[in-house]
Motif scaffolding. Structure first.
Motif, PDB file in Angstrom:
ATOM      1  N   THR A 153      53.624  80.560  13.364  1.00 56.03           N
ATOM      2  CA  THR A 153      54.418  81.276  14.366  1.00 56.03           C
ATOM      3  C   THR A 153      54.345  82.790  14.223  1.00 56.03           C
ATOM      4  OG1 THR A 153      56.411  81.137  12.982  1.00 56.03           O
ATOM      5  CG2 THR A 153      56.043  79.362  14.580  1.00 56.03           C
ATOM      6  N   GLU A 154      53.888  83.293  13.060  1.00 53.24           N
ATOM      7  CA  GLU A 154      53.901  84.738  12.839  1.00 53.24           C
ATOM      8  C   GLU A 154      52.516  85.361  12.711  1.00 53.24           C
ATOM      9  OE1 GLU A 154      57.170  86.170  10.263  1.00 53.24           O
ATOM     10  OE2 GLU A 154      57.594  84.033   9.949  1.00 53.24           O
ATOM     11  N   LEU A 155      51.484  84.526  12.755  1.00 53.24           N
ATOM     12  CA  LEU A 155      50.112  85.028  12.741  1.00 53.24           C
ATOM     13  C   LEU A 155      49.351  84.459  13.922  1.00 53.24           C
ATOM     14  CD1 LEU A 155      49.146  84.599   8.961  1.00 53.24           C
ATOM     15  CD2 LEU A 155      49.890  86.711  10.101  1.00 53.24           C
ATOM     16  N   ARG A 156      48.265  85.113  14.262  1.00 54.54           N
ATOM     17  CA  ARG A 156      47.351  84.594  15.260  1.00 54.54           C
ATOM     18  C   ARG A 156      45.987  84.458  14.598  1.00 54.54           C
ATOM     19  NH1 ARG A 156      46.701  86.682  21.549  1.00 54.54           N
ATOM     20  NH2 ARG A 156      45.233  85.039  22.159  1.00 54.54           N
ATOM     21  N   PHE A 157      45.359  83.299  14.751  1.00 52.26           N
ATOM     22  CA  PHE A 157      44.066  83.036  14.127  1.00 52.26           C
ATOM     23  C   PHE A 157      42.960  83.434  15.105  1.00 52.26           C
ATOM     24  CE2 PHE A 157      47.053  79.791  12.463  1.00 52.26           C
ATOM     25  CZ  PHE A 157      47.109  80.248  11.157  1.00 52.26           C
ATOM     26  N   VAL A 201      39.100  82.550   7.684  1.00 59.12           N
ATOM     27  CA  VAL A 201      39.479  82.970   9.028  1.00 59.12           C
ATOM     28  C   VAL A 201      40.028  84.393   9.018  1.00 59.12           C
ATOM     29  CG1 VAL A 201      40.002  80.604   9.741  1.00 59.12           C
ATOM     30  CG2 VAL A 201      41.833  82.044   8.840  1.00 59.12           C
ATOM     31  N   ILE A 202      39.944  85.010  10.187  1.00 54.20           N
ATOM     32  CA  ILE A 202      40.530  86.330  10.395  1.00 54.20           C
ATOM     33  C   ILE A 202      41.822  86.157  11.193  1.00 54.20           C
ATOM     34  CG2 ILE A 202      40.252  88.566  11.540  1.00 54.20           C
ATOM     35  CD1 ILE A 202      38.609  88.250   8.984  1.00 54.20           C
ATOM     36  N   THR A 203      42.875  86.817  10.723  1.00 54.68           N
ATOM     37  CA  THR A 203      44.178  86.739  11.376  1.00 54.68           C
ATOM     38  C   THR A 203      44.616  88.120  11.857  1.00 54.68           C
ATOM     39  OG1 THR A 203      45.400  87.100   9.312  1.00 54.68           O
ATOM     40  CG2 THR A 203      44.840  84.819   9.873  1.00 54.68           C
ATOM     41  N   VAL A 204      45.522  88.108  12.834  1.00 57.04           N
ATOM     42  CA  VAL A 204      46.159  89.337  13.308  1.00 57.04           C
ATOM     43  C   VAL A 204      47.629  89.042  13.570  1.00 57.04           C
ATOM     44  CG1 VAL A 204      44.099  90.385  14.338  1.00 57.04           C
ATOM     45  CG2 VAL A 204      45.502  88.802  15.693  1.00 57.04           C
ATOM     46  N   HIS A 205      48.383  90.075  13.876  1.00 62.23           N
ATOM     47  CA  HIS A 205      49.789  89.930  14.270  1.00 62.23           C
ATOM     48  C   HIS A 205      49.879  89.001  15.481  1.00 62.23           C
ATOM     49  CE1 HIS A 205      53.709  91.021  15.929  1.00 62.23           C
ATOM     50  NE2 HIS A 205      54.003  91.648  14.790  1.00 62.23           N
ATOM     51  N   LYS A 206      50.925  88.204  15.538  1.00 62.20           N
ATOM     52  CA  LYS A 206      51.063  87.198  16.597  1.00 62.20           C
ATOM     53  C   LYS A 206      51.108  87.790  17.997  1.00 62.20           C
ATOM     54  CE  LYS A 206      56.157  87.036  16.321  1.00 62.20           C
ATOM     55  NZ  LYS A 206      56.406  87.585  17.670  1.00 62.20           N
TER      56      LYS A 206
END
Length: 323
Positions: free
Chosen positions: A115-119, A253-258
């Motif tokens: 819920t707090e990251l975006r893949f 994987v690379i993640t960013v803010h949701k």
């Protein structure tokens, strides 16, 4: 919650992909250097994967992608830094997905990655391999399982620590086959390899990278994975060996803010896709024994949607047994 987020994000990703790849770059992005937070110690395989990707993205994006070590708490220190950064695409996080998600299933963490990251995208895939010494009497996984059944608790197996994805795969094999074996954890893969080759354990769960350099001393019986490994395509999966078990891989994987905008995620995803396709990147990862495998946001979420439930059941069963 997971299914709903999967549907929402998958739809957003597919709509963004319909805009194209490199031509869909967000207007003006990137206009400055990008930080890539790495939750692993410098010099290790996961760290090298992140740095290899950053080197390719420099040229593709036209801005520097700066690797920064942000270690601690099984990846959650870096994850929290990404989740609290501005949602502008200038703070990226590298995560070993299997490790990150197992951590969230085993105990409450500082954040919920679903819920707090975006893949954004996957750029590599590390899977568990069931390994024995080259002179082991076990030529196939069937041989090993037969020995486990014939002498419950007599054989010993090694891994890189309880709670890690190698351990979970090993526990899953025993549960699926109704067998028992002595569980011997080690600090790191090099110690596990040394114990296997030294005859301290009968088999081990390792990665392909641990096999490199020991091809004459070690034999891989099968991969505890949904798919064969690109680097050892002749080695079967456990399913192909007739064993129905839960498996855990750990995609990089690379993640960013949701709340990162779709157009920025699409731009990053297109750049990572291009990087993974480049011969220079593929050769570098192959040399480390790591498979360069791309997946987009929708594919990552679908993978998690399929597997989080079974992983949770397996983690709970292992905890109950340990207790």
């Amino acid at each position: 919650m997971i299914n709903r987020r999967t549907v929402l994000l998958s739809g957003g990703a597919l709509a963004a992909l319909a805009l194209g790849t490199g031509s869909a770059m967000a207007a003006g992005y990137p206009e400055k250097s990008i930080e890539l937070l790495i939750p692993f110690s410098a010099g290790g395989g996961n760290d090298q994967v992140a740095r290899a990707l950053a080197a390719e993205l420099d040229g593709i994006l036209g801005q520097s992608v700066v690797p920064i070590q942000k270690t601690g708490a099984g990846g959650y220190v870096a994850a929290q830094a990404v989740a609290t950064a501005a949602p502008d695409g200038y703070t990226l996080g590298h995560q070993s997905l299997g490790t990150l998600m197992l951590g969230s299933l085993m105990k409450e963490q500082v954040l919920d990655p679903m819920t707090e990251l975006r893949f954004v995208a996957q750029m590599a895939l590390i899977q568990s391999a069931i390994a024995v010494r080259a002179d082991s009497p076990y030529q196939t996984l069937d041989d090993l399982v037969a020995a486990l059944k014939a002498a419950p608790g007599d054989l010993a197996w090694g891994h890189t620590g309880r709670g890690g994805f190698h351990f979970v795969n090993g526990a899953s094999l025993l549960a699926a086959t109704g067998t028992e074996a002595l569980d011997v954890p080690f600090k790191g893969s090099s110690n596990t390899v040394a114990a296997l080759l030294g005859g301290e354990i009968d088999y081990a769960f390792l990665s392909t990278s641990n096999y490199l350099g020991f091809e004459d001393e070690m034999r891989i019986l099968a991969f505890a994975a949904d798919q064969r490994d690109d680097l050892l395509p002749d080695v079967p999966t456990v399913a192909e060996a007739g064993i129905d078990m839960v498996t855990v891989a750990t995609p990089s994987v690379i993640t960013v803010h949701k709340d990162t905008p779709d157009e920025i995620v699409t731009a990053l995803q297109a750049a990572i896709r291009e990087a993974v396709a480049r011969p220079s990147y593929r050769e570098r990862l192959n040399g480390m024994g790591i498979a360069p495998v791309f997946a987009d946001e929708a594919q990552i979420l679908a993978y998690l949607d399929r597997n989080l439930g079974p992983w949770k059941e397996l983690v709970d069963a292992a905890a109950a047994t340990a207790g």
